[in-house]
Design an enzyme around this catalytic site. Structure first.
Site, PDB file in Angstrom:
ATOM      1  N   HIS A  91      -4.579  -3.337   6.658  1.00 54.77           N
ATOM      2  CA  HIS A  91      -5.016  -3.683   5.072  1.00 54.77           C
ATOM      3  C   HIS A  91      -5.963  -4.280   4.969  1.00 54.77           C
ATOM      4  O   HIS A  91      -5.922  -5.080   4.461  1.00 54.77           O
ATOM      5  CB  HIS A  91      -3.074  -4.246   4.926  1.00 54.77           C
ATOM      6  CG  HIS A  91      -3.840  -5.989   3.774  1.00 54.77           C
ATOM      7  ND1 HIS A  91      -2.952  -4.243   2.295  1.00 54.77           N
ATOM      8  CD2 HIS A  91      -3.791  -6.614   2.523  1.00 54.77           C
ATOM      9  CE1 HIS A  91      -2.938  -4.834   1.317  1.00 54.77           C
ATOM     10  NE2 HIS A  91      -3.349  -6.034   1.649  1.00 54.77           N
ATOM     11  N   ASP A 112       0.997  -1.104  -0.023  1.00 53.53           N
ATOM     12  CA  ASP A 112       0.078   0.047   0.106  1.00 53.53           C
ATOM     13  C   ASP A 112       0.880   0.940  -0.116  1.00 53.53           C
ATOM     14  O   ASP A 112       1.233   2.379  -1.114  1.00 53.53           O
ATOM     15  CB  ASP A 112      -0.775   0.307   1.272  1.00 53.53           C
ATOM     16  CG  ASP A 112      -1.529  -1.488   1.059  1.00 53.53           C
ATOM     17  OD1 ASP A 112      -2.563  -1.940  -0.235  1.00 53.53           O
ATOM     18  OD2 ASP A 112      -1.373  -2.596   2.357  1.00 53.53           O
TER      19      ASP A 112
HETATM   20  P1  NAX Z   1      -2.556 -18.248  -4.205  1.00 51.32           P
HETATM   21  O1  NAX Z   1      -4.194 -18.238  -3.749  1.00 51.32           O
HETATM   22  O2  NAX Z   1      -2.052 -17.574  -5.613  1.00 51.32           O
HETATM   23  O3  NAX Z   1      -1.423 -18.885  -3.265  1.00 51.32           O
HETATM   24  C1  NAX Z   1      -1.705 -19.490  -1.806  1.00 51.32           C
HETATM   25  C2  NAX Z   1      -1.030 -20.082  -1.445  1.00 51.32           C
HETATM   26  O4  NAX Z   1      -1.913 -21.008  -0.330  1.00 51.32           O
HETATM   27  C3  NAX Z   1      -2.090 -22.017  -2.392  1.00 51.32           C
HETATM   28  O5  NAX Z   1      -1.048 -22.179  -3.331  1.00 51.32           O
HETATM   29  C4  NAX Z   1      -2.066 -22.981  -0.942  1.00 51.32           C
HETATM   30  O6  NAX Z   1      -1.997 -23.661  -1.573  1.00 51.32           O
HETATM   31  C5  NAX Z   1      -1.469 -22.005   0.076  1.00 51.32           C
HETATM   32  N1  NAX Z   1      -1.990 -22.488   1.115  1.00 51.32           N
HETATM   33  C6  NAX Z   1      -3.874 -21.922   1.416  1.00 51.32           C
HETATM   34  N2  NAX Z   1      -3.467 -22.631   2.167  1.00 51.32           N
HETATM   35  C7  NAX Z   1      -2.712 -23.262   3.192  1.00 51.32           C
HETATM   36  C8  NAX Z   1      -2.318 -23.466   4.105  1.00 51.32           C
HETATM   37  N3  NAX Z   1      -2.366 -23.275   5.461  1.00 51.32           N
HETATM   38  N4  NAX Z   1      -0.208 -23.861   4.828  1.00 51.32           N
HETATM   39  C9  NAX Z   1       0.140 -23.605   3.048  1.00 51.32           C
HETATM   40  N5  NAX Z   1      -0.712 -23.138   2.391  1.00 51.32           N
HETATM   41  C10 NAX Z   1      -1.496 -22.666   2.116  1.00 51.32           C
HETATM   42  O7  NAX Z   1      -2.873 -16.944  -3.974  1.00 51.32           O
HETATM   43  P2  NAX Z   1      -1.146 -15.642  -3.886  1.00 51.32           P
HETATM   44  O8  NAX Z   1      -1.824 -14.803  -5.032  1.00 51.32           O
HETATM   45  O9  NAX Z   1       0.129 -16.077  -3.783  1.00 51.32           O
HETATM   46  O10 NAX Z   1      -1.662 -14.502  -2.444  1.00 51.32           O
HETATM   47  C11 NAX Z   1      -1.541 -15.166  -1.632  1.00 51.32           C
HETATM   48  C12 NAX Z   1      -2.168 -14.371  -0.641  1.00 51.32           C
HETATM   49  O11 NAX Z   1      -1.857 -12.938   0.122  1.00 51.32           O
HETATM   50  C13 NAX Z   1      -3.429 -14.822   0.045  1.00 51.32           C
HETATM   51  O12 NAX Z   1      -4.642 -14.166   1.101  1.00 51.32           O
HETATM   52  C14 NAX Z   1      -4.409 -12.672  -0.891  1.00 51.32           C
HETATM   53  O13 NAX Z   1      -5.034 -12.310  -0.542  1.00 51.32           O
HETATM   54  C15 NAX Z   1      -2.546 -12.151  -0.162  1.00 51.32           C
HETATM   55  N6  NAX Z   1      -2.229 -10.874  -0.242  1.00 51.32           N
HETATM   56  C16 NAX Z   1      -1.898  -9.869   0.235  1.00 51.32           C
HETATM   57  C17 NAX Z   1      -1.406  -8.195   0.826  1.00 51.32           C
HETATM   58  C18 NAX Z   1      -1.205  -7.993   1.394  1.00 51.32           C
HETATM   59  O14 NAX Z   1      -0.595  -6.116   0.699  1.00 51.32           O
HETATM   60  N7  NAX Z   1      -0.897  -8.136   2.322  1.00 51.32           N
HETATM   61  C19 NAX Z   1      -1.471  -8.389  -1.750  1.00 51.32           C
HETATM   62  C20 NAX Z   1      -1.120  -9.058  -1.994  1.00 51.32           C
HETATM   63  C21 NAX Z   1      -2.763 -10.241  -2.463  1.00 51.32           C
HETATM   64  O15 NAX Z   1      -3.712  -9.607  -2.185  1.00 51.32           O
END
Ligand code: NAX
Length: 332
Positions: free
Chosen positions: A190, A162
């Protein structure tokens, strides 16, 4: 003599953000060109996810990174957090159609409770944790509360994306490079209530409000654009921000471990100590100054009436999230 390796654990390692982040870590972009790393990569115990992770590990091998000492892919939290110095918690379950906010908090709450406990049991004594997976402030709150053995000043939730988005918007408006913008604080959650504080931002050392005379834009479209940027990227790309999120995670870890520039600060959500009247214990984004010795919330940043109202709105949202996870029994 060569340095001993740092162990970095990343959850959600086979996801979008993981795919950008891991290669940066392994190349030395976080800890420097002479700091070896060991990667512990955590995914869910699901065949598809573990296969995808296997492919990522093969690609990491194929980079022949000189600093990458080992890669441990696993779905076992004890193995994943064993001896870790930095845990970057990216994996979480996204909100799906028809899912209530409470359902989302409940599902992710269980994940972050388990991960917090596993960090407390297995990590190195100097462990630091950065939560990226959303809702990142509250996920961090849950993990921190599940690991009372790990001091509260080691827990961070990411608002640097952000900050970077806000800097880029101000730079474009002022016709300067993003590097000209400093002292940009994101306050709060966030989420769409976050407050990008342009009043205290500086452009080439001057107040942003002097350089940018269009104050209606600053108070209106600027704030809205930063708050809604994640949604705008999903609308454009069909996928959420990944490379920029990974980049912000790198920036956060670098700032926290190496320090902010003289007079500047960074934005990161930390456990509130009551500064600026924010309720103690909330994971709240503040202007934070860091050095190799640690970090502190910058004191004395002017907060005018406009800013105060915005900060209160984002604090209220975090209090509501905390009340919801309390009700679910995820924290005391
Ligand atoms: P993806 O859906 O591409 O990847 C997430 C991965 O996490 C998947 O491979 C899934 O199998 C794995 N996963 C789910 N539960 C798990 C667990 N208990 N233990 C280990 N692995 C697990 O998502 P991606 O685009 O990589 O985003 C990941 C997270 O970042 C999401 O929650 C998203 O909302 C968040 N974000 C946070 C941001 C921030 O600024 N704080 C910005 C970007 C993003 O939106």
């Amino acid at each position: 003599m060569s340095k001993s390796p740092i162990t970095v654990s990343v959850t959600g390692a086979a996801g979008q953000i993981g795919y950008s982040l891991l290669f940066r870590i392994a190349s030395g972009a976080l800890f420097g060109p002479d700091q070896p790393v060991k990667l512990r990569l955590i995914e869910i115990p699901d065949e598809k996810a573990m296969n995808a992770l296997k492919g990522v590990c093969m690609e990491l091998d194929d980079c022949a990174f000189p600093l990458l000492h080992s890669i441990t892919p696993t779905s076992d939290l004890n193995e994943g957090f064993s001896g870790t110095n930095w845990a970057i918690l990216v994996g979480s379950v996204p909100r799906k159609a028809g899912m209530e906010r409470k359902d989302l908090l409940s599902i992710n709450g269980k994940i972050f409770t388990g991960q917090g406990q596993a960090i407390a049991r297995n990590a190195a004594s100097d462990v630091r944790v950065l939560v990226v997976g959303n809702p990142c402030n509250t996920n961090c709150l849950i993990a921190m509360n599940s690991a009372p053995e790990v001091p509260s000043n080691r827990w961070f939730a990411m608002t640097r994306l952000d900050e970077n988005r806000a800097k880029s918007q101000l730079a474009t408006k002022a016709g300067v490079l993003a590097s000209s913008v400093s002292n940009l604080a994101i306050w709060g959650n966030h989420s769409a209530t976050q407050y990008p504080d342009f009043f205290n931002a500086r452009i080439d050392g001057k107040p942003a409000t002097e350089v940018i005379s269009d104050h209606d834009w600053l108070k209106g479209d600027f704030i809205k654009t930063v708050q809604q940027r994640g949604a705008a990227i999903i609308a454009a790309r069909g996928l959420s921000s990944a490379a920029s999120a990974a980049n912000a995670a790198c920036d956060t870890v670098r700032s926290v471990s190496q320090g902010t520039a003289n007079g500047d600060w960074t934005s990161v959500a930390v456990c509130s100590d009551g500064s600026y009247g924010i309720e103690k214990g909330l994971i709240f984004s503040f202007p934070v100054r860091t050095s190799a010795q640690g970090w502190e919330i910058v004191q004395g940043v002017p907060v005018n009436e406009f800013s105060q109202a915005k900060i209160k709105a984002t604090e209220d949202e975090l209090k509501e999230e905390r009340a919801a996870v309390r009700e679910l029994g995820l924290i005391k």
